[in-house]
Design an enzyme around this catalytic site. Structure first.
Site, PDB file in Angstrom:
ATOM      1  N   CYS A 251      -1.655   9.111   4.857  1.00 10.90           N
ATOM      2  CA  CYS A 251      -1.138   9.561   3.555  1.00 10.90           C
ATOM      3  C   CYS A 251      -2.263   9.871   2.574  1.00 10.90           C
ATOM      4  O   CYS A 251      -2.018  10.450   1.517  1.00 10.90           O
ATOM      5  CB  CYS A 251      -0.202   8.513   2.952  1.00 10.90           C
ATOM      6  SG  CYS A 251      -1.018   6.969   2.512  1.00 10.90           S
TER       7      CYS A 251
ATOM      8  N   ASP B  96      -3.936   7.808   0.789  1.00 14.98           N
ATOM      9  CA  ASP B  96      -4.034   6.850  -0.307  1.00 14.98           C
ATOM     10  C   ASP B  96      -5.204   5.899  -0.083  1.00 14.98           C
ATOM     11  O   ASP B  96      -5.575   5.605   1.053  1.00 14.98           O
ATOM     12  CB  ASP B  96      -2.739   6.048  -0.431  1.00 14.98           C
ATOM     13  CG  ASP B  96      -1.600   6.907  -0.953  1.00 14.98           C
ATOM     14  OD1 ASP B  96      -1.892   7.976  -1.524  1.00 14.98           O
ATOM     15  OD2 ASP B  96      -0.444   6.518  -0.779  1.00 14.98           O
TER      16      ASP B  96
ATOM     17  N   CYS C  18       0.286   5.239  -3.732  1.00 11.84           N
ATOM     18  CA  CYS C  18       1.674   5.403  -4.158  1.00 11.84           C
ATOM     19  C   CYS C  18       2.102   4.205  -5.011  1.00 11.84           C
ATOM     20  O   CYS C  18       1.400   3.204  -5.107  1.00 11.84           O
ATOM     21  CB  CYS C  18       2.565   5.528  -2.928  1.00 11.84           C
ATOM     22  SG  CYS C  18       2.737   3.969  -2.050  1.00 11.84           S
TER      23      CYS C  18
ATOM     24  N   CYS D 273       2.148   0.725   3.139  1.00 11.05           N
ATOM     25  CA  CYS D 273       1.585   0.597   1.784  1.00 11.05           C
ATOM     26  C   CYS D 273       1.071  -0.827   1.555  1.00 11.05           C
ATOM     27  O   CYS D 273       0.040  -1.020   0.914  1.00 11.05           O
ATOM     28  CB  CYS D 273       2.624   0.957   0.728  1.00 11.05           C
ATOM     29  SG  CYS D 273       3.450   2.532   1.033  1.00 11.05           S
TER      30      CYS D 273
HETATM   31 FE1  FES Z   1       0.449   5.711   1.479  1.00 15.18          FE
HETATM   32 FE2  FES Z   1       2.092   4.179   0.067  1.00 15.18          FE
HETATM   33  S1  FES Z   1       2.483   6.170   0.855  1.00 15.18           S
HETATM   34  S2  FES Z   1       0.029   3.779   0.627  1.00 15.18           S
END
Ligand code: FES
Length: 166
Positions: free
Chosen positions: A36, A38, A65, A109
């Site tokens: 993702c 992140d 997120c 996450c």
């Molecule tokens: Fe990647 Fe939450 S969608 S850490």
């Protein structure tokens, strides 16, 4: 995603605690999720308590997120007063338990939070090392990604595999 879960995340996001760089941190961990994109960094400060080295304070910054930010906020509170080994024994789902059951797409996450804490605490988690103090303020997460020379200074970003907190 259920409305109930989203409302708990929104509530946690409304007033996130322990967000931002922690000056004079004793340990820093940075991880990223390759899927993702992140990223999360944690700073940890220790203190001596009853002859044990325990976590005094912890903070985080995230390009992540809402769920990762909410879980990180909760985690920074949960690990206070724990030894590095005790904090290392905690899993992502424990950090996010106040958010309720996580949708399958949001489990990773909390792994981001767990992974960042592992990066920070693993070097000190198995030995009663003396409390050390950094003399220079560590770079902010933004510094790290904007300045190539910061990357050369030894900052390590670990990309997690799906469902894995390393
Ligand atoms: Fe990647 Fe939450 S969608 S850490």
């Amino acid at each position: 995603m259920t409305d109930d879960f989203q409302s708990r995340v929104t509530a946690a996001m409304a007033n996130p605690e322990n967000m931002g760089e922690l000056p004079n941190a004793d340990a820093i961990g940075t991880v990223g999720n390759a899927d993702c994109g992140d990223m999360l960094r944690v700073w940890v400060k220790f203190k001596e308590e009853g002859g044990r080295k325990v976590i005094d304070r912890a903070s985080f910054q995230s390009f992540g997120c809402e769920t990762a930010i909410a879980a990180a906020s909760l985690a920074m509170e949960l690990i206070k007063g724990k030894t590095p080994a005790e904090a290392l024994a905690m899993r992502g789902e424990e950090f996010a338990k106040d958010l309720g059951p996580l949708p399958p797409t949001k489990v990773h996450c909390t792994s981001l939070v767990e992974g960042a804490l592992r990066e920070a605490l693993a070097p000190v988690g198995n030995a009663p090392a003396p409390v050390t103090q950094t003399t220079a303020a560590p770079p902010s997460l933004m510094d790290t990604f904007n300045k190539p020379e910061q990357k050369k200074a030894g900052v390590k970003v670990v990309f997690l595999k799906p469902g894995q907190a390393q």
